[in-house]
Write a protein that holds these residues in place. Structure first.
Motif, PDB file in Angstrom:
ATOM      1  N   TRP A   1      42.118 -82.683 -12.019  1.00 43.48           N
ATOM      2  CA  TRP A   1      41.528 -81.799 -13.031  1.00 43.48           C
ATOM      3  C   TRP A   1      41.563 -80.342 -12.567  1.00 43.48           C
ATOM      4  CZ3 TRP A   1      36.503 -79.314 -12.752  1.00 43.48           C
ATOM      5  CH2 TRP A   1      36.145 -78.662 -13.928  1.00 43.48           C
ATOM      6  N   ARG A   2      41.281 -80.108 -11.294  1.00 42.41           N
ATOM      7  CA  ARG A   2      41.352 -78.741 -10.774  1.00 42.41           C
ATOM      8  C   ARG A   2      42.729 -78.132 -11.009  1.00 42.41           C
ATOM      9  NH1 ARG A   2      38.334 -79.082  -4.806  1.00 42.41           N
ATOM     10  NH2 ARG A   2      36.185 -78.975  -5.586  1.00 42.41           N
ATOM     11  N   GLN A   3      43.766 -78.933 -10.825  1.00 40.38           N
ATOM     12  CA  GLN A   3      45.114 -78.421 -11.048  1.00 40.38           C
ATOM     13  C   GLN A   3      45.353 -78.138 -12.526  1.00 40.38           C
ATOM     14  OE1 GLN A   3      47.442 -77.647  -8.558  1.00 40.38           O
ATOM     15  NE2 GLN A   3      48.321 -76.581 -10.339  1.00 40.38           N
ATOM     16  N   ARG A   4      44.843 -79.014 -13.406  1.00 43.28           N
ATOM     17  CA  ARG A   4      45.017 -78.786 -14.851  1.00 43.28           C
ATOM     18  C   ARG A   4      44.324 -77.506 -15.297  1.00 43.28           C
ATOM     19  NH1 ARG A   4      44.028 -84.302 -14.742  1.00 43.28           N
ATOM     20  NH2 ARG A   4      41.931 -84.174 -15.656  1.00 43.28           N
ATOM     21  N   VAL A   5      43.140 -77.230 -14.739  1.00 38.74           N
ATOM     22  CA  VAL A   5      42.442 -75.990 -15.101  1.00 38.74           C
ATOM     23  C   VAL A   5      43.226 -74.779 -14.593  1.00 38.74           C
ATOM     24  CG1 VAL A   5      40.336 -74.641 -14.784  1.00 38.74           C
ATOM     25  CG2 VAL A   5      40.183 -77.106 -15.181  1.00 38.74           C
ATOM     26  N   GLN A   6      43.707 -74.862 -13.368  1.00 40.99           N
ATOM     27  CA  GLN A   6      44.499 -73.741 -12.842  1.00 40.99           C
ATOM     28  C   GLN A   6      45.741 -73.506 -13.686  1.00 40.99           C
ATOM     29  OE1 GLN A   6      45.050 -73.321  -8.566  1.00 40.99           O
ATOM     30  NE2 GLN A   6      47.244 -72.952  -8.901  1.00 40.99           N
ATOM     31  N   ASP A   7      46.397 -74.579 -14.091  1.00 39.53           N
ATOM     32  CA  ASP A   7      47.586 -74.430 -14.941  1.00 39.53           C
ATOM     33  C   ASP A   7      47.229 -73.771 -16.273  1.00 39.53           C
ATOM     34  OD1 ASP A   7      49.060 -75.655 -12.959  1.00 39.53           O
ATOM     35  OD2 ASP A   7      49.103 -77.615 -13.940  1.00 39.53           O
ATOM     36  N   ALA A   8      46.062 -74.136 -16.829  1.00 39.90           N
ATOM     37  CA  ALA A   8      45.634 -73.536 -18.097  1.00 39.90           C
ATOM     38  C   ALA A   8      45.341 -72.049 -17.923  1.00 39.90           C
ATOM     39  CB  ALA A   8      44.404 -74.267 -18.633  1.00 39.90           C
ATOM     40  N   LEU A   9      44.708 -71.691 -16.826  1.00 36.94           N
ATOM     41  CA  LEU A   9      44.428 -70.279 -16.558  1.00 36.94           C
ATOM     42  C   LEU A   9      45.723 -69.493 -16.347  1.00 36.94           C
ATOM     43  CD1 LEU A   9      41.436 -70.724 -14.071  1.00 36.94           C
ATOM     44  CD2 LEU A   9      41.284 -69.767 -16.373  1.00 36.94           C
ATOM     45  N   ASP A  10      46.640 -70.085 -15.593  1.00 41.92           N
ATOM     46  CA  ASP A  10      47.921 -69.414 -15.358  1.00 41.92           C
ATOM     47  C   ASP A  10      48.718 -69.289 -16.657  1.00 41.92           C
ATOM     48  OD1 ASP A  10      47.304 -69.231 -12.690  1.00 41.92           O
ATOM     49  OD2 ASP A  10      48.511 -70.964 -12.086  1.00 41.92           O
ATOM     50  N   GLY A  11      48.677 -70.352 -17.470  1.00 44.31           N
ATOM     51  CA  GLY A  11      49.418 -70.323 -18.723  1.00 44.31           C
ATOM     52  C   GLY A  11      48.921 -69.257 -19.675  1.00 44.31           C
TER      53      GLY A  11
END
Length: 553
Positions: free
Chosen positions: A433-443
């Motif tokens: 989940w931490r990676q999914r949130v980071q990807d959303a922020l980066d996106g």
């Protein structure tokens, strides 16, 4: 079930003795602290901490003179709010230097949450079993502060177990919010928790800088409720060794120490000085990361904020929604870009977070409780859900789903004593989940996330207040699970004419919160906003807080 009367008697005896011991501490402070604060005292306590240290280093103000001012004001704040758990005034003064000293915190009084070890004093976390068991050694943080010349002068009150957003225990009683300490037809407001005593002391004029701890919002919610400033740092920036948490060994969601301050200038100055003292030399859990100054205002840089309007579970009350909306408008007028942002899978992440905290079946918490000891009712409900017989739990979960409380049903179903394999699965989900949130922020190319620090301003305090607040903590708890840096600053105040409740609650968590939302009782209470950065980006968060403070001028 047979009630343990011996345990109850032991608990009652201990808390009565502890209250008497604190009364003796208060009565035994040196005579110079007993007088009401005078004009010189107020001048010192009203001075930014950078200047206090400068004046102490130059010899203009002696450490003992500074301590007298802070001690008098701290005792006055305590009389108004019941914020202190231990009084260290008799043992706080460092030896006066024969010549001006260059120690970076020389003469600065620093207050500490009750859970931070100071040799010779209790760190009870509100438990009677921990009373009269003074720490044998200073925590890493206290050693750093003393080596830098600071004066540790008081410890502050906390809720039993620390897992509460109100501050009360049987050892010391309830702490109140200084914004409600004047005569009022309404009961006093809650100061937040679990660093509620720290926030009440600072907001009540008894300190300028103190240190709390945070595992789900425990420095940020009190800062929001009491109208002060705080930054929850990521794990590894501030020393943790020698801080007594209620869940020792639990690493699914780590608790951290973080400073709380009366002003943003004080907060940033203190953060920088502590990091410059090289905390990694005091605590092996600290990362070797020097201070990296950031100045968005000076650079004239325009930032991109993503607004999390709610956590997917509880919508903010009108006062908090208004503060957030007005901040968005002001940022846009100043040329910053602001877009909506939804944290992926936030409701499920909150369930995982609570399940990680209670993965031992609540044994660590309950093993330290005496019979009859006050425990936050909301936490007590979770502990009971942990141990429901299988059939009863299935029926209860079905009932919750039937009445439309699907999230709470999922939480109750998830709570149980976990095996090692099950614990590892939860941690694996958290990491993904931490990676999914980071990807959303980066996106979305976001610099920061902006949100409320809590869906409500400070409600009226009381034994059941914590139950309304406990599960409505997603605005802060999400960032603990992610281990992101997050800061809170006051921007507005409750206005009954503008902030009347209009929403119909959609679930039991929201319903409980809205039941304690009373704008007449809260009138004039502070309302803050929260700015969230990535892990280990405390300098950037502080700089973004300056941007927000600037647009509110």
């Amino acid at each position: 079930m047979i009630y343990n009367w011996y345990s109850y008697y032991t608990h009652t005896s201990i808390w009565k003795r502890k209250r008497a011991a604190r009364a003796h501490q208060l009565a035994s402070v040196p005579p110079e602290f007993r007088a009401p604060p005078d004009g010189d005292d107020t001048e010192i306590v009203s001075t930014p901490i950078s200047q206090i240290v400068t004046h102490a280093q130059s010899g203009l103000w002696s450490p003992s003179r500074i301590l007298r001012a802070f001690g008098r004001h701290a005792l006055a704040a305590h009389r108004a709010t019941n914020c202190l758990s231990e009084i260290l005034l008799s043992s706080s003064v460092p030896p006066s230097a024969p010549t001006p000293t260059t120690l970076p915190l020389y003469g600065l009084p620093v207050s500490l949450k009750d859970s931070i070890d100071v040799a010779g004093y209790d760190s009870t976390n509100g438990y009677s079993v921990a009373a009269f068991r003074p720490a044998r050694a200073d925590s890493a943080l206290v050693r750093l502060l003393k080596d830098a010349g600071a004066q540790v002068y008081v410890k502050t009150n906390v809720p039993t177990t620390l897992l509460s957003f109100d501050t009360r225990n049987d050892l010391h009683g309830a702490t109140t919010n200084p914004h409600s300490s004047i005569p009022s037809p309404h009961p006093p407001l809650a100061p937040g928790g679990s660093s509620g005593g720290e926030a009440a002391l600072i907001a009540g004029g008894g300190g300028r800088i103190g240190i709390g701890t945070d595992i789900a919002g425990s420095v940020r919610v009190p800062a929001h409720f009491c109208g002060i400033y705080s930054v929850r740092g990521a794990c590894g920036r501030f020393p943790r060794a020698g801080i007594q948490g209620s869940l020792p060994g639990q690493e699914g969601v780590l608790g951290i120490a973080s400073p709380m301050a009366r002003t943003l200038d004080d907060l940033e100055w203190f953060w920088r000085r502590v990091v410059e003292c090289e905390p990694w030399k005091y605590d092996t859990s600290c990362n070797v990361i020097p201070w990296r100054p950031v100045d968005y205002l000076g650079e004239g840089r325009k930032l991109k904020f993503g607004v999390m309007w709610d956590d997917g579970l509880v919508r903010p009350t009108p006062a908090c929604r208004r503060a957030l909306s007005e901040t968005v408008d002001r940022l846009r007028k100043a040329g910053h870009e602001v877009v909506d942002f939804v944290v992926p899978d936030a409701p499920q992440a909150l369930i995982v977070g609570w399940t990680l905290l209670l993965a031992d079946g609540g044994v660590t918490i309950t093993s330290r409780l005496h019979a009859g000891e006050f425990v936050e009712p909301g936490l007590l409900s979770l502990l009971k859900a942990l141990h429901l017989p299988s059939l009863i739990k299935r029926l209860y979960v079905a009932y919750l789903r039937w009445r439309g409380d699907g999230w709470y049903a999922d939480l109750v179903q998830s709570l149980s004593t976990k095996s090692v394999a099950e614990l590892w699965q939860l941690v694996a989900w958290r990491n993904g989940w931490r990676q999914r949130v980071q990807d959303a922020l980066d996106g979305a190319a976001l610099d920061f996330v902006l949100c409320a620090p809590n869906p409500s301003p400070a409600p009226v305090g009381g034994p059941n207040t914590g139950k309304a607040l406990l599960l409505a903590c997603g605005d802060t708890f999400l960032w603990n699970i992610l281990d992101y840096s997050a800061g809170v600053l006051p921007v507005s105040a409750v206005d009954p004419a503008l902030d009347a409740a209009t929403l119909e609650p959609k679930n039991v968590v929201e319903r409980r919160l809205y039941n304690v939302y009373d704008t007449k009782a809260m009138s004039g209470a502070p309302v803050g906003v929260q700015v969230v950065g990535r892990r280990l980006e405390e300098e950037k968060v502080l700089a973004a807080m300056r941007v927000i403070q600037d647009v509110w001028k």
